[in-house]
Design a protein around this motif. Structure first.
Motif, PDB file in Angstrom:
ATOM      1  N   PRO A   1     -42.508 -24.551  -3.105  1.00 44.96           N
ATOM      2  CA  PRO A   1     -40.848 -23.998  -2.418  1.00 44.96           C
ATOM      3  C   PRO A   1     -39.889 -24.987  -3.033  1.00 44.96           C
ATOM      4  CG  PRO A   1     -42.266 -25.450  -0.761  1.00 44.96           C
ATOM      5  CD  PRO A   1     -43.224 -25.217  -2.149  1.00 44.96           C
ATOM      6  N   GLN A   2     -38.726 -24.321  -3.198  1.00 43.69           N
ATOM      7  CA  GLN A   2     -37.683 -24.976  -3.489  1.00 43.69           C
ATOM      8  C   GLN A   2     -37.531 -26.279  -2.958  1.00 43.69           C
ATOM      9  OE1 GLN A   2     -36.195 -24.697  -6.165  1.00 43.69           O
ATOM     10  NE2 GLN A   2     -36.009 -22.401  -6.536  1.00 43.69           N
ATOM     11  N   PRO A   3     -36.965 -27.393  -3.172  1.00 47.90           N
ATOM     12  CA  PRO A   3     -36.452 -27.585  -4.680  1.00 47.90           C
ATOM     13  C   PRO A   3     -37.706 -28.125  -5.521  1.00 47.90           C
ATOM     14  CG  PRO A   3     -36.057 -29.681  -3.244  1.00 47.90           C
ATOM     15  CD  PRO A   3     -36.574 -28.402  -2.329  1.00 47.90           C
ATOM     16  N   LEU A   4     -38.842 -28.087  -5.007  1.00 45.72           N
ATOM     17  CA  LEU A   4     -40.110 -28.347  -5.825  1.00 45.72           C
ATOM     18  C   LEU A   4     -40.427 -27.396  -6.964  1.00 45.72           C
ATOM     19  CD1 LEU A   4     -42.133 -29.868  -2.789  1.00 45.72           C
ATOM     20  CD2 LEU A   4     -40.276 -31.228  -4.374  1.00 45.72           C
ATOM     21  N   LYS A   5     -40.293 -26.230  -6.757  1.00 46.57           N
ATOM     22  CA  LYS A   5     -40.613 -25.194  -7.880  1.00 46.57           C
ATOM     23  C   LYS A   5     -40.141 -25.621  -9.218  1.00 46.57           C
ATOM     24  CE  LYS A   5     -38.535 -21.502  -8.080  1.00 46.57           C
ATOM     25  NZ  LYS A   5     -37.960 -19.917  -7.809  1.00 46.57           N
ATOM     26  N   GLN A   6     -41.252 -25.621 -10.007  1.00 44.52           N
ATOM     27  CA  GLN A   6     -40.895 -25.682 -11.621  1.00 44.52           C
ATOM     28  C   GLN A   6     -41.187 -24.363 -12.127  1.00 44.52           C
ATOM     29  OE1 GLN A   6     -40.120 -28.823 -13.126  1.00 44.52           O
ATOM     30  NE2 GLN A   6     -40.025 -29.668 -10.769  1.00 44.52           N
ATOM     31  N   THR A   7     -40.297 -24.052 -12.933  1.00 42.48           N
ATOM     32  CA  THR A   7     -40.286 -22.954 -13.911  1.00 42.48           C
ATOM     33  C   THR A   7     -40.671 -23.376 -15.346  1.00 42.48           C
ATOM     34  OG1 THR A   7     -38.410 -21.940 -12.796  1.00 42.48           O
ATOM     35  CG2 THR A   7     -39.071 -21.115 -15.137  1.00 42.48           C
ATOM     36  N   LEU A   8     -41.882 -22.801 -15.679  1.00 41.41           N
ATOM     37  CA  LEU A   8     -42.358 -23.063 -17.020  1.00 41.41           C
ATOM     38  C   LEU A   8     -41.644 -22.340 -18.304  1.00 41.41           C
ATOM     39  CD1 LEU A   8     -46.511 -22.591 -16.592  1.00 41.41           C
ATOM     40  CD2 LEU A   8     -44.839 -24.436 -16.190  1.00 41.41           C
ATOM     41  N   PHE A   9     -41.145 -21.308 -18.201  1.00 45.04           N
ATOM     42  CA  PHE A   9     -40.185 -20.621 -19.032  1.00 45.04           C
ATOM     43  C   PHE A   9     -39.528 -19.370 -18.658  1.00 45.04           C
ATOM     44  CE2 PHE A   9     -44.487 -19.038 -20.044  1.00 45.04           C
ATOM     45  CZ  PHE A   9     -44.393 -17.755 -20.029  1.00 45.04           C
ATOM     46  N   TYR A  10     -38.422 -19.212 -19.205  1.00 43.44           N
ATOM     47  CA  TYR A  10     -37.693 -17.820 -19.485  1.00 43.44           C
ATOM     48  C   TYR A  10     -37.788 -17.150 -20.746  1.00 43.44           C
ATOM     49  CZ  TYR A  10     -35.626 -19.636 -15.212  1.00 43.44           C
ATOM     50  OH  TYR A  10     -35.155 -20.550 -14.123  1.00 43.44           O
ATOM     51  N   ARG A  11     -38.499 -16.041 -21.013  1.00 44.47           N
ATOM     52  CA  ARG A  11     -38.618 -15.235 -22.154  1.00 44.47           C
ATOM     53  C   ARG A  11     -38.373 -13.985 -22.254  1.00 44.47           C
ATOM     54  NH1 ARG A  11     -41.847 -17.569 -26.271  1.00 44.47           N
ATOM     55  NH2 ARG A  11     -40.634 -16.052 -27.149  1.00 44.47           N
ATOM     56  N   THR A  12     -37.863 -13.376 -23.347  1.00 42.20           N
ATOM     57  CA  THR A  12     -37.795 -11.987 -23.390  1.00 42.20           C
ATOM     58  C   THR A  12     -38.462 -11.586 -24.613  1.00 42.20           C
ATOM     59  OG1 THR A  12     -35.567 -12.029 -22.152  1.00 42.20           O
ATOM     60  CG2 THR A  12     -36.009 -10.108 -23.786  1.00 42.20           C
TER      61      THR A  12
ATOM     62  N   SER B   1     -35.507 -22.518 -22.854  1.00 42.25           N
ATOM     63  CA  SER B   1     -37.045 -22.600 -22.579  1.00 42.25           C
ATOM     64  C   SER B   1     -37.311 -23.228 -23.899  1.00 42.25           C
ATOM     65  CB  SER B   1     -37.695 -21.588 -22.477  1.00 42.25           C
ATOM     66  OG  SER B   1     -37.293 -21.015 -21.153  1.00 42.25           O
ATOM     67  N   ILE B   2     -37.921 -24.673 -23.774  1.00 33.95           N
ATOM     68  CA  ILE B   2     -38.425 -25.425 -24.869  1.00 33.95           C
ATOM     69  C   ILE B   2     -40.073 -25.397 -25.021  1.00 33.95           C
ATOM     70  CG2 ILE B   2     -38.131 -27.703 -25.925  1.00 33.95           C
ATOM     71  CD1 ILE B   2     -35.574 -27.972 -24.200  1.00 33.95           C
ATOM     72  N   PHE B   3     -40.452 -25.360 -26.285  1.00 35.76           N
ATOM     73  CA  PHE B   3     -41.896 -25.357 -26.467  1.00 35.76           C
ATOM     74  C   PHE B   3     -42.195 -26.150 -27.638  1.00 35.76           C
ATOM     75  CE2 PHE B   3     -41.296 -21.590 -24.130  1.00 35.76           C
ATOM     76  CZ  PHE B   3     -42.493 -21.212 -23.614  1.00 35.76           C
ATOM     77  N   ASP B   4     -43.238 -26.983 -27.396  1.00 35.43           N
ATOM     78  CA  ASP B   4     -43.705 -27.650 -28.637  1.00 35.43           C
ATOM     79  C   ASP B   4     -44.522 -26.812 -29.680  1.00 35.43           C
ATOM     80  OD1 ASP B   4     -46.335 -27.542 -27.819  1.00 35.43           O
ATOM     81  OD2 ASP B   4     -46.598 -29.813 -27.191  1.00 35.43           O
ATOM     82  N   GLY B   5     -44.994 -27.539 -30.651  1.00 33.52           N
ATOM     83  CA  GLY B   5     -45.922 -26.897 -31.706  1.00 33.52           C
ATOM     84  C   GLY B   5     -46.869 -26.264 -31.295  1.00 33.52           C
ATOM     85  N   ASN B   6     -47.592 -26.667 -30.150  1.00 30.85           N
ATOM     86  CA  ASN B   6     -48.878 -26.096 -29.778  1.00 30.85           C
ATOM     87  C   ASN B   6     -48.633 -24.971 -28.758  1.00 30.85           C
ATOM     88  OD1 ASN B   6     -50.698 -27.617 -30.889  1.00 30.85           O
ATOM     89  ND2 ASN B   6     -50.640 -29.455 -29.249  1.00 30.85           N
ATOM     90  N   ASN B   7     -47.228 -24.515 -28.738  1.00 26.51           N
ATOM     91  CA  ASN B   7     -46.835 -23.366 -27.822  1.00 26.51           C
ATOM     92  C   ASN B   7     -46.883 -23.630 -26.245  1.00 26.51           C
ATOM     93  OD1 ASN B   7     -45.697 -20.758 -27.618  1.00 26.51           O
ATOM     94  ND2 ASN B   7     -47.591 -19.796 -27.473  1.00 26.51           N
ATOM     95  N   ILE B   8     -46.628 -25.209 -25.925  1.00 29.17           N
ATOM     96  CA  ILE B   8     -46.898 -25.489 -24.592  1.00 29.17           C
ATOM     97  C   ILE B   8     -45.348 -25.656 -24.122  1.00 29.17           C
ATOM     98  CG2 ILE B   8     -47.451 -27.742 -23.181  1.00 29.17           C
ATOM     99  CD1 ILE B   8     -49.694 -28.132 -25.008  1.00 29.17           C
ATOM    100  N   PRO B   9     -45.178 -25.109 -22.924  1.00 32.57           N
ATOM    101  CA  PRO B   9     -43.703 -25.117 -22.467  1.00 32.57           C
ATOM    102  C   PRO B   9     -43.427 -26.709 -21.876  1.00 32.57           C
ATOM    103  CG  PRO B   9     -44.988 -23.528 -21.279  1.00 32.57           C
ATOM    104  CD  PRO B   9     -45.984 -24.092 -22.157  1.00 32.57           C
ATOM    105  N   ILE B  10     -42.365 -26.950 -22.511  1.00 31.55           N
ATOM    106  CA  ILE B  10     -41.767 -28.618 -22.253  1.00 31.55           C
ATOM    107  C   ILE B  10     -40.693 -28.266 -21.014  1.00 31.55           C
ATOM    108  CG2 ILE B  10     -40.336 -30.400 -23.166  1.00 31.55           C
ATOM    109  CD1 ILE B  10     -41.656 -29.956 -25.840  1.00 31.55           C
TER     110      ILE B  10
END
Length: 554
Positions: free
Chosen positions: A85-96, A154-163
């Motif tokens: 629940p908010q405010p604990l919710k963590q979004t991994l990414f927004y992509r299109t 949305s930031i990803f490292d070189g392993n394609n892991i969302p930061i």
């Protein structure tokens, strides 16, 4: 419903056929009530597996249909977040991601993606663990205000892991204006060094709230480093638009879970944009399981090639515990030189310092081993070689001109020589003597790195330089200097056979100088009151060059 279906089909056809955006109106505001969902559209969303563990790839995919046929030239936005629940919710990414090649006169533009350090300097490389600003600039080229808008990165490292994923701006944008939004973001220690990526999107609402994108996604490439931070390439960061990797009627996006993903249920939302006023949304879930796994040991050290008795700092903070809530509680270092191992221990609430300092007392190559243990008792090791340099100085020199003439001054320059190293002092040993053997019987010892010499006979001469440091260590290097069997008058200063602007420039650069002056150049001292060089570059030297300007030397 049939009317809605026909309207949606007409809008979609016009957009494809003419590339005309429905945004071309006097004002543009997308509200929940305005969005239409046609009965003829279908969007599915699934994952390739129902459950995952750390570091596994997750693929989100689905079908997009219109009237039962594969759709093309649309945008599908994807948002993934945990179920807290908010405010604990963590979004991994927004992509299109695009399906086909969507095109229209887009209402907005992303004109720049930048990274700045906390002193507001533009950079393209971030040191892992540091906090920096990510900035996005957008532009409204229309004659009307566009609202509401939500700009996300949305930031990803070189392993394609969302930061990290976060909205950086919410509101509207006035006609014919730009705005820039900033957000401070910390790069975690587990991020992979090397290439990394930032993705920028603009929605009317985030996808989990049924929002659709205004424009295709833009991304920029940057670098993560364990050691350096700064600008090492060119600005601005090159941007690209995400290209379609799917067949018509399908979409797919893959990412990788981190080394310590939070266990639980995750929500994946997909929203298809068929036109600025028509979208459809769907969602699914997947589960991340808490799995026991050994840690991954990793370390760096500086300097890369130390001298004996020079402090080397080893840093194991890039090691990862590999599990949610796991912590590395023990670092054991073996430096491979026979010295006692160094162990640093702690606990979950007070983890140990991952850094250690060490001095190697002899030149050579050593294998350094790091063993890390996590809070579950699992361990792993890694090794790296380290080369400890020799302590003697390094001789090096150049000369000018490279093919000197008879009876002309040759400048020998040894400033590129490197000092030695004093093991007892743990510091550099400066060069105290330069021993020059010019190969014609002349041997000269000086304490400064620059010397001149004149050859009176032609031929090939082996010139040797020996440098001696304060610890009496030495090194020698030799080159062959070819002296041409011809002469030229002193006013042809560079000896190229013509008195021209180059000769004038040499005299002008050294004008007013004398031995020891910063701009002193002995080849520019060509004459004096007695008709021979007098140790000064003055108006007499300038006048001699000027008197012969334009002459060709036979």
């Amino acid at each position: 419903m049939k009317t809605h279906m026909i309207l949606a089909t007409v809008i979609y056809a016009i957009t494809l056929a003419f590339g005309v955006s429905i945004c071309n109106v006097s004002s543009f505001t997308i509200s929940t009530a305005q969005l239409q969902v046609a009965d003829s559209t279908l969007l599915t969303v699934v994952t390739n597996n129902p459950q995952y563990i750390l570091r596994q790839n997750v693929t989100i995919m689905g079908d997009v249909l219109i009237d039962g046929a594969p759709a093309s030239n649309i945008l599908v936005s994807i948002e993934v977040h945990d179920s807290q629940p908010q405010p604990l919710k963590q979004t991994l990414f927004y992509r299109t991601v695009p399906v086909g090649e969507p095109y229209e006169e887009w209402c907005l533009e992303i004109t720049n993606i930048s990274i700045l350090d906390q002193n507001w300097n533009f950079i393209d490389t971030i040191k892992i663990g540091n906090t920096v600003y990510f900035a996005v600039t957008i532009y409204n080229p229309r004659y009307y205000k566009v609202e509401p808008i939500i700009v996300t990165i949305s930031i990803f490292d070189g392993n394609n892991i969302p930061i990290r994923a976060i909205p950086v701006y919410e509101g509207g944008i006035e006609p014919k204006t730009s705005l820039t939004a900033y957000q401070l973001i910390t790069i975690p220690k587990w991020a992979k060094p090397g290439k990394a990526y930032v993705y920028c999107n603009i929605y009317n609402r985030i996808p989990s709230q049924g929002g659709i994108p205004y424009i295709p996604e833009k991304s920029a490439e940057f670098y993560l480093s364990l050691i350096n931070q700064g600008l090492f390439g060119q600005l601005p960061l090159p941007m690209r638009t995400c290209s379609s990797s799917s067949d018509n009627g399908t979409y797919k996006l893959t990412f990788r879970l981190s080394s310590a993903p939070e266990p639980g249920i995750y929500m994946a939302y997909a929203t298809g944009r068929f036109s600025p006023l028509m979208g459809i949304t769907n969602n699914t879930t997947f589960e991340v399981l808490d799995a026991a796994a050994p840690p991954q040991a990793s370390f760096i050290f500086t300097p890369i090639e130390p001298y004996p008795n020079q402090t080397v700092t080893f840093d194991g903070s890039s090691s990862t515990a590999e599990g949610y809530g796991d912590v590395i509680i023990r670092y054991e270092w073996d430096f491979g030189d026979g010295s006692p191992r160094v162990v640093k221990s702690g606990n979950v609430t007070h983890p140990p310092d991952p850094t250690v300092a060490h001095k190697f007392m002899s030149s050579g190559q050593y294998i350094v081993t790091l063993n890390v243990t996590d809070s579950e008792g699992y361990w792993s090791t890694t090794q790296k070689p380290i080369k400890v340099k020799q302590t003697n100085p390094k001789a090096a020199f150049t000369w000018h001109p490279t093919s000197p003439l008879l009876n002309r001054t040759v400048i020998f320059n040894a400033t590129s020589s490197q000092p030695g190293w004093s093991i007892p002092k743990g510091d550099f040993a400066s060069i105290v003597n330069y021993v020059w053997n010019f190969g014609d019987g002349n041997i000269t010892i000086v304490t400064t790195p620059i010397i001149t010499h004149v050859y009176t006979t032609p031929g090939n001469f082996t010139v040797s330089l020996t440098v001696i440091d304060s610890e009496n260590q030495q090194d020698t290097i030799s080159y062959i200097v070819q002296v041409q069997n011809k002469t030229s008058p002193p006013y042809d200063i560079n000896g190229d056979g013509v008195v021209n602007i180059i000769d004038v420039a040499i005299v002008a650069a050294a004008f007013g100088s004398y031995p020891g002056a910063p701009n002193w150049n002995p080849i520019a001292d060509i004459t004096g009151p007695a008709g021979v060089p007098d140790g000064r570059v003055d108006i007499i030297d300038v006048a001699l060059v000027a008197a012969h300007f334009g002459e060709y030397i036979q």
